[in-house]
Design a protein around this motif. Structure first.
Motif, mmCIF file in Angstrom:
data_model
loop_
_atom_site.group_PDB
_atom_site.id
_atom_site.type_symbol
_atom_site.label_atom_id
_atom_site.label_comp_id
_atom_site.label_asym_id
_atom_site.label_seq_id
_atom_site.Cartn_x
_atom_site.Cartn_y
_atom_site.Cartn_z
ATOM 1 N N CYS A 7 0.825 -1.203 0.000
ATOM 2 C CA CYS A 7 0.000 0.000 0.000
ATOM 3 C C CYS A 7 0.864 1.259 0.000
ATOM 4 N N ASN A 8 0.684 2.083 -1.025
ATOM 5 C CA ASN A 8 1.363 3.383 -1.131
ATOM 6 C C ASN A 8 2.875 3.279 -0.913
ATOM 7 N N LEU A 9 3.478 2.320 -1.583
ATOM 8 C CA LEU A 9 4.908 2.066 -1.421
ATOM 9 C C LEU A 9 5.731 3.071 -2.234
ATOM 10 N N LEU A 19 9.786 3.770 -7.002
ATOM 11 C CA LEU A 19 8.430 3.314 -6.730
ATOM 12 C C LEU A 19 7.611 4.509 -6.258
ATOM 13 N N GLN A 20 6.422 4.687 -6.849
ATOM 14 C CA GLN A 20 5.622 5.871 -6.550
ATOM 15 C C GLN A 20 4.200 5.460 -6.179
ATOM 16 N N ASN A 21 3.929 5.467 -4.858
ATOM 17 C CA ASN A 21 2.612 5.101 -4.338
ATOM 18 C C ASN A 21 2.109 3.778 -4.923
ATOM 19 N N LEU A 22 2.991 2.797 -4.947
ATOM 20 C CA LEU A 22 2.673 1.499 -5.531
ATOM 21 C C LEU A 22 1.714 0.734 -4.624
ATOM 22 N N CYS A 23 0.613 0.269 -5.194
ATOM 23 C CA CYS A 23 -0.393 -0.480 -4.437
ATOM 24 C C CYS A 23 -0.827 -1.717 -5.215
ATOM 25 N N PHE A 24 -0.783 -2.875 -4.570
ATOM 26 C CA PHE A 24 -1.359 -4.089 -5.153
ATOM 27 C C PHE A 24 -1.444 -5.150 -4.067
ATOM 28 N N HIS A 25 -2.087 -6.266 -4.382
ATOM 29 C CA HIS A 25 -2.219 -7.356 -3.424
ATOM 30 C C HIS A 25 -2.164 -8.683 -4.159
ATOM 31 N N VAL A 26 -1.904 -9.739 -3.398
ATOM 32 C CA VAL A 26 -1.941 -11.111 -3.911
ATOM 33 C C VAL A 26 -2.810 -11.922 -2.964
ATOM 34 N N ASN A 27 -3.783 -12.627 -3.511
ATOM 35 C CA ASN A 27 -4.711 -13.405 -2.704
ATOM 36 C C ASN A 27 -4.270 -14.856 -2.556
ATOM 37 N N GLN A 28 -4.904 -15.526 -1.628
ATOM 38 C CA GLN A 28 -4.729 -16.964 -1.479
ATOM 39 C C GLN A 28 -5.237 -17.654 -2.745
ATOM 40 N N SER A 29 -4.591 -18.753 -3.133
ATOM 41 C CA SER A 29 -4.987 -19.527 -4.316
ATOM 42 C C SER A 29 -5.044 -18.662 -5.570
ATOM 43 N N ALA A 45 10.456 -3.537 -6.101
ATOM 44 C CA ALA A 45 9.262 -3.828 -5.303
ATOM 45 C C ALA A 45 9.385 -5.186 -4.617
ATOM 46 N N MET A 46 9.877 -6.181 -5.360
ATOM 47 C CA MET A 46 10.037 -7.514 -4.788
ATOM 48 C C MET A 46 11.041 -7.512 -3.643
ATOM 49 N N LYS A 47 12.125 -6.776 -3.813
ATOM 50 C CA LYS A 47 13.140 -6.715 -2.757
ATOM 51 C C LYS A 47 12.588 -6.029 -1.512
ATOM 52 N N CYS A 48 11.762 -5.018 -1.698
ATOM 53 C CA CYS A 48 11.139 -4.357 -0.543
ATOM 54 C C CYS A 48 10.213 -5.322 0.189
ATOM 55 N N ILE A 49 9.441 -6.101 -0.567
ATOM 56 C CA ILE A 49 8.525 -7.061 0.043
ATOM 57 C C ILE A 49 9.290 -8.092 0.858
ATOM 58 N N CYS A 50 10.443 -8.508 0.348
ATOM 59 C CA CYS A 50 11.248 -9.538 1.022
ATOM 60 C C CYS A 50 12.122 -8.982 2.138
ATOM 61 N N GLY A 51 12.064 -7.684 2.381
ATOM 62 C CA GLY A 51 12.876 -7.089 3.432
ATOM 63 C C GLY A 51 14.331 -6.912 3.058
ATOM 64 N N LEU A 52 14.635 -6.997 1.760
ATOM 65 C CA LEU A 52 16.020 -6.852 1.309
ATOM 66 C C LEU A 52 16.393 -5.396 1.056
ATOM 67 N N LEU A 53 15.382 -4.541 0.878
ATOM 68 C CA LEU A 53 15.612 -3.113 0.654
ATOM 69 C C LEU A 53 14.710 -2.315 1.587
ATOM 70 N N PRO A 54 15.241 -1.296 2.265
ATOM 71 C CA PRO A 54 14.365 -0.400 3.024
ATOM 72 C C PRO A 54 13.579 0.477 2.058
ATOM 73 N N PHE A 55 12.370 0.858 2.433
ATOM 74 C CA PHE A 55 11.580 1.748 1.576
ATOM 75 C C PHE A 55 11.278 3.035 2.335
ATOM 76 N N ASP A 56 10.975 4.077 1.589
ATOM 77 C CA ASP A 56 10.832 5.407 2.192
ATOM 78 C C ASP A 56 9.517 5.574 2.933
ATOM 79 N N SER A 57 8.440 5.072 2.349
ATOM 80 C CA SER A 57 7.127 5.177 2.995
ATOM 81 C C SER A 57 6.193 4.145 2.394
ATOM 82 N N GLY A 58 5.087 3.934 3.093
ATOM 83 C CA GLY A 58 4.113 2.946 2.658
ATOM 84 C C GLY A 58 4.075 1.759 3.599
#
Length: 300
Positions: A7-9, A19-29, A45-58
């Motif tokens: 959300c708002n990454l 990355l500019q206010n990036l928003c998306f989701h992935v559901n089960q199945s 974006a993937m690296k931020c999700i995995c905790g490999l890169l710090p992000f500024d906000s979101g």
């Protein structure tokens, strides 16, 4: 159920927004394809999700575990392969599998299952430095799947795989989805993503420009007309002002593709009947994911 929420990454490298206010989701199945040109921000974006890169906000959460506040519990639910993951060149494939089992505290039965799944055979007992690119990718994907995570992130997992490897990976991903797993996958092989993705997210310049399933309306691309009177039909369509072009289908049969709506087709059939043009078959034509991707990216 949403497994991943972004959300708002926002992320900058120096003064450059990636990355500019990036928003998306992935559901089960659900298998979600992440698409975009080089430099669009996919890997960041993937690296931020995995905790490999710090992000500024979101905010990023995996099953409601915030990646910054509750990092350990969030990452326990995740399996990922980003860009070109490093392997230990002096270790064998089997030793890599055993390491993952130790780190993730997996039972020995999972080691055996992983070795079989990898299809590396005797190569499992060779050093990874002797592996081809495809063999390394088989090992990496095997290691990602070993803990049976709830969410999987794969960045270009089909690179270097031979056709059998691609088929195996495709079948395994669909099987994992059926078991309730959520999968985010980035690949330049759009034809493969088209076969397995329930939804696609397209990003450009760090922004989401499309998020959803490709509808029949978007994919619709007129009609393919098969005829024994090609020249006569082509002349008739052009006289009526329709845009048409010759194509060759997968069976090497020449056809005439025409940009028509259903109502226009009905009107055309009346004209064709009057002119006694012989038609053998008419098929609804659909654009490939690659064609739709190009249209959306160009429009953005």
């Amino acid at each position: 159920m949403s497994l991943l929420s972004v959300c708002n990454l926002n992320k900058r490298f120096g003064h450059k927004p990636v990355l500019q206010n990036l928003c998306f989701h992935v559901n089960q199945s659900e298998i979600v394809g992440l698409l975009g040109p080089n430099g669009a921000g996919k890997s960041t974006a993937m690296k931020c999700i995995c905790g490999l890169l710090p992000f500024d906000s979101g905010d990023i959460s995996i099953e409601n575990h915030d990646i910054r506040v509750d990092r350990v519990n969030a990452l326990m639910l995740l399996g990922a392969s980003i860009e070109s993951p490093a392997l230990y060149p002096e270790l064998t494939g089997a030793e890599h599998i055993k390491l993952i089992a130790q780190w993730r505290k997996l039972p020995k039965t999972r080691i055996t299952e992983a070795e079989v799944f990898s299809k590396l055979g005797e190569a499992l007992h060779r050093r990874v430095s002797t592996y081809s690119t495809g063999m390394k990718m088989r090992l990496i994907v095997t290691m990602v799947l070993m803990p049976k995570p709830h969410l999987i992130i794969l960045d270009e997992p089909m690179n270097g795989l031979d056709p059998d490897g691609v088929f195996q990976l495709r079948e395994e991903l669909c099987h994992l989805k059926d078991q309730g797993m959520g999968i985010l996958i980035s690949s330049h092989l759009l034809s493969e993503l088209e076969k397995i993705s329930d939804r696609v997210i397209m990003i450009n310049d760090g922004k989401v420009i499309f998020d959803g399933a490709i509808s029949q309306e978007q994919a619709s691309s007129g009609y393919d007309i098969y005829t024994e009177d090609m020249l006569k039909l082509e002349a008739t369509l052009k006289d009526l002002g329709y845009n048409c072009s010759k194509k060759i289908d997968s069976h090497n049969t020449v056809l005439l593709h025409c940009d028509l709506t259903e109502d226009e087709l009905n009107d055309l059939l009346t004209v064709i009947s009057k002119k006694k043009i012989r038609i053998s078959e008419i098929k609804k034509s659909y654009k490939s994911l690659e064609e739709i991707y190009k249209e959306i990216i160009i429009a953005s």
